[in-house]
Enzyme design. Structure first.
Site, mmCIF file in Angstrom:
data_model
loop_
_atom_site.group_PDB
_atom_site.id
_atom_site.type_symbol
_atom_site.label_atom_id
_atom_site.label_comp_id
_atom_site.label_asym_id
_atom_site.label_seq_id
_atom_site.Cartn_x
_atom_site.Cartn_y
_atom_site.Cartn_z
ATOM 1 N N PRO A 83 39.784 34.792 45.535
ATOM 2 C CA PRO A 83 39.262 34.986 46.892
ATOM 3 C C PRO A 83 39.911 36.108 47.691
ATOM 4 O O PRO A 83 39.213 36.906 48.314
ATOM 5 C CB PRO A 83 39.504 33.619 47.564
ATOM 6 C CG PRO A 83 39.544 32.642 46.432
ATOM 7 C CD PRO A 83 40.153 33.392 45.282
ATOM 8 N N LYS A 188 35.578 49.651 48.917
ATOM 9 C CA LYS A 188 34.890 48.357 49.082
ATOM 10 C C LYS A 188 34.914 47.921 50.557
ATOM 11 O O LYS A 188 33.908 47.443 51.100
ATOM 12 C CB LYS A 188 35.560 47.308 48.188
ATOM 13 C CG LYS A 188 35.163 45.870 48.460
ATOM 14 C CD LYS A 188 33.741 45.534 48.052
ATOM 15 C CE LYS A 188 33.426 44.080 48.436
ATOM 16 N NZ LYS A 188 32.098 43.649 48.080
HETATM 17 P P1 NAD Z 1 34.868 31.823 44.964
HETATM 18 O O1 NAD Z 1 35.642 31.177 46.062
HETATM 19 O O2 NAD Z 1 33.489 31.336 44.679
HETATM 20 O O3 NAD Z 1 35.679 31.728 43.579
HETATM 21 C C1 NAD Z 1 37.067 31.927 43.482
HETATM 22 C C2 NAD Z 1 37.574 31.116 42.292
HETATM 23 O O4 NAD Z 1 38.946 31.407 42.100
HETATM 24 C C3 NAD Z 1 37.463 29.592 42.490
HETATM 25 O O5 NAD Z 1 36.773 29.028 41.388
HETATM 26 C C4 NAD Z 1 38.927 29.139 42.538
HETATM 27 O O6 NAD Z 1 39.115 27.827 42.017
HETATM 28 C C5 NAD Z 1 39.575 30.189 41.690
HETATM 29 N N1 NAD Z 1 41.023 30.329 41.853
HETATM 30 C C6 NAD Z 1 41.755 30.255 42.992
HETATM 31 N N2 NAD Z 1 43.049 30.460 42.705
HETATM 32 C C7 NAD Z 1 43.147 30.680 41.359
HETATM 33 C C8 NAD Z 1 44.206 30.985 40.454
HETATM 34 N N3 NAD Z 1 45.470 31.092 40.879
HETATM 35 N N4 NAD Z 1 43.912 31.157 39.150
HETATM 36 C C9 NAD Z 1 42.661 31.060 38.706
HETATM 37 N N5 NAD Z 1 41.607 30.783 39.495
HETATM 38 C C10 NAD Z 1 41.848 30.601 40.815
HETATM 39 O O7 NAD Z 1 34.856 33.382 45.305
HETATM 40 P P2 NAD Z 1 33.781 34.467 44.832
HETATM 41 O O8 NAD Z 1 32.586 34.418 45.710
HETATM 42 O O9 NAD Z 1 33.614 34.381 43.354
HETATM 43 O O10 NAD Z 1 34.562 35.816 45.230
HETATM 44 C C11 NAD Z 1 35.659 36.293 44.485
HETATM 45 C C12 NAD Z 1 36.032 37.656 45.044
HETATM 46 O O11 NAD Z 1 34.917 38.558 44.907
HETATM 47 C C13 NAD Z 1 36.382 37.641 46.535
HETATM 48 O O12 NAD Z 1 37.426 38.529 46.784
HETATM 49 C C14 NAD Z 1 35.098 38.101 47.199
HETATM 50 O O13 NAD Z 1 35.335 38.709 48.471
HETATM 51 C C15 NAD Z 1 34.552 39.074 46.178
HETATM 52 N N6 NAD Z 1 33.094 39.252 46.176
HETATM 53 C C16 NAD Z 1 32.263 38.166 46.292
HETATM 54 C C17 NAD Z 1 30.881 38.380 46.272
HETATM 55 C C18 NAD Z 1 29.909 37.215 46.397
HETATM 56 O O14 NAD Z 1 28.700 37.464 46.558
HETATM 57 N N7 NAD Z 1 30.354 35.969 46.332
HETATM 58 C C19 NAD Z 1 30.362 39.663 46.121
HETATM 59 C C20 NAD Z 1 31.239 40.735 45.979
HETATM 60 C C21 NAD Z 1 32.609 40.521 46.006
#
Ligand code: NAD
Length: 321
Positions: A83, A188
């Site tokens: 995140p 970004k």
């Molecule tokens: P999310 O919250 O859906 O997923 C994050 C995952 O990381 C969760 O499954 C969580 O359990 C896991 N996690 C947390 N700590 C961890 C650790 N120490 N080791 C392993 N896993 C761990 O977030 P997301 O939507 O997948 O976004 C991830 C990143 O991508 C963010 O920085 C976000 O800003 C970026 N992003 C998201 C999108 C989108 O549409 N969701 C688009 C572009 C960029």
């Protein structure tokens, strides 16, 4: 969530698919990205603290690791999709951090959206462990992660990127070298300023048009063929019944969560402050996304910002939870 990976992924990753890859963070984005790598033939070890996320990847052929350190042992490439900066720092350098477990000469690709100073600092720490690092955040939402059509913005050594481009091309259609460490996350954040503020502009446009009795589909057709055309409008008209595929058609189910947009604008504003740059519109947009949190809507798509502006007229159906 069920994601469907297109079979064409296999050809895109040719030449690297015997590489051991560890993937950490199997959420909205990480899960479909990891699935694409498995479908492309990469040998993947995955870790996420959520057992259901691990089970989903094990079901498509990845090796579910019992700990992050076990996942990275022996990996040539470690990908993090977490995140925020504190999560990435903890995952790499915390008490269970994986950096010290990574093999010298291996590469860490952090694809999370985090702040440039943390990213640069982590690149320096990685170097001290003999680990190469790229910051490689993405744009394109969960649909782009499923289809492999993300834009990947890469900071770090151009030679390391050249080596890993086949792998990144499984995930993204546009893989762009933006400069040295931190340049990927910097670009970004600049992108997020446009995405976050233009979504607010689209929401304001719909709020006014709605109060004037303008048909929402007509508004979409005219503005998307006019100077107001933008990605926020084309993917997220904020009232139901315009496209049938917008988050608004499904109770503002994300998509891209309001909480993540608020986080990204926080990072952009902090970066701007550090460089004495004034971003008044971004600042106001950030306040609106923060209001979603106050209303318990920050787990909804960021286009739910419309509900803060609109009256109770047609098209402001309360979000399904
Ligand atoms: P999310 O919250 O859906 O997923 C994050 C995952 O990381 C969760 O499954 C969580 O359990 C896991 N996690 C947390 N700590 C961890 C650790 N120490 N080791 C392993 N896993 C761990 O977030 P997301 O939507 O997948 O976004 C991830 C990143 O991508 C963010 O920085 C976000 O800003 C970026 N992003 C998201 C999108 C989108 O549409 N969701 C688009 C572009 C960029």
């Amino acid at each position: 969530m069920t994601s469907r990976v297109r079979p064409s992924a296999t050809r895109q990753g040719e030449g690297m698919s015997d590489t051991w890859v560890a993937f950490m963070g199997l959420g909205t984005m990480g899960r479909p990205m990891a699935e694409r790598l498995v479908a492309a033939g990469y040998r993947l070890a995955v870790y996420d603290p959520l057992p259901e996320a691990l089970d989903a990847l094990a079901a498509v052929g990845a090796q579910a690791a019992p700990s992050a350190r076990k996942a990275v042992t022996g990996a040539r490439v470690v990908i993090t999709m977490l995140p925020d900066g504190p999560h990435v720092r903890e995952a790499l350098t915390g008490p269970e951090g994986v950096l010290q477990e990574m093999s010298p000469g291996s590469t860490l690709i952090d694809m999370s959206t985090i702040d440039p100073p943390t990213s640069k600092e982590l690149a320096g720490l990685a170097r001290r462990h003999g680990v190469r690092m790229l910051d490689a955040p993405v744009s394109g939402s969960s649909a782009g992660a499923v289809d492999g059509t993300l834009t990947v913005m890469v900071g770090g050594d151009a030679g390391v990127l050249a080596e890993l481009r086949p792998l990144l091309s499984v995930l993204g259609r546009n893989v762009v070298h933006c400069g040295d460490h931190g340049a990927g996350v910097s670009v970004k954040l600049a992108n997020q300023i446009v995405a976050g503020t233009s979504m607010v502009a689209v929401a304001e446009s719909y709020a006014l048009a709605q109060s004037l009795g303008i048909d929402p589909r007509l508004l979409f057709d005219v503005v998307s063929a006019s100077s107001g055309d933008c990605w926020a409008l084309r993917t997220r008209p904020p009232v139901p019944g315009v496209l049938g595929t917008s988050p608004a058609d499904d109770g503002f189910r994300p998509g891209f969560r309001g909480a993540l947009m608020r986080k990204d604008l926080d990072l952009a504003l902090a970066t701007a402050e550090a460089h004495a740059v004034n971003l008044p519109v971004t600042s106001r947009a950030r306040e609106l996304y923060a209001q979603l949190t106050g209303k318990g809507l920050d787990d909804r798509d960021f286009s739910a910002v419309f509900t803060l502006l609109a009256g109770e007229g047609p098209g402001t159906r309360p979000p399904r939870r």
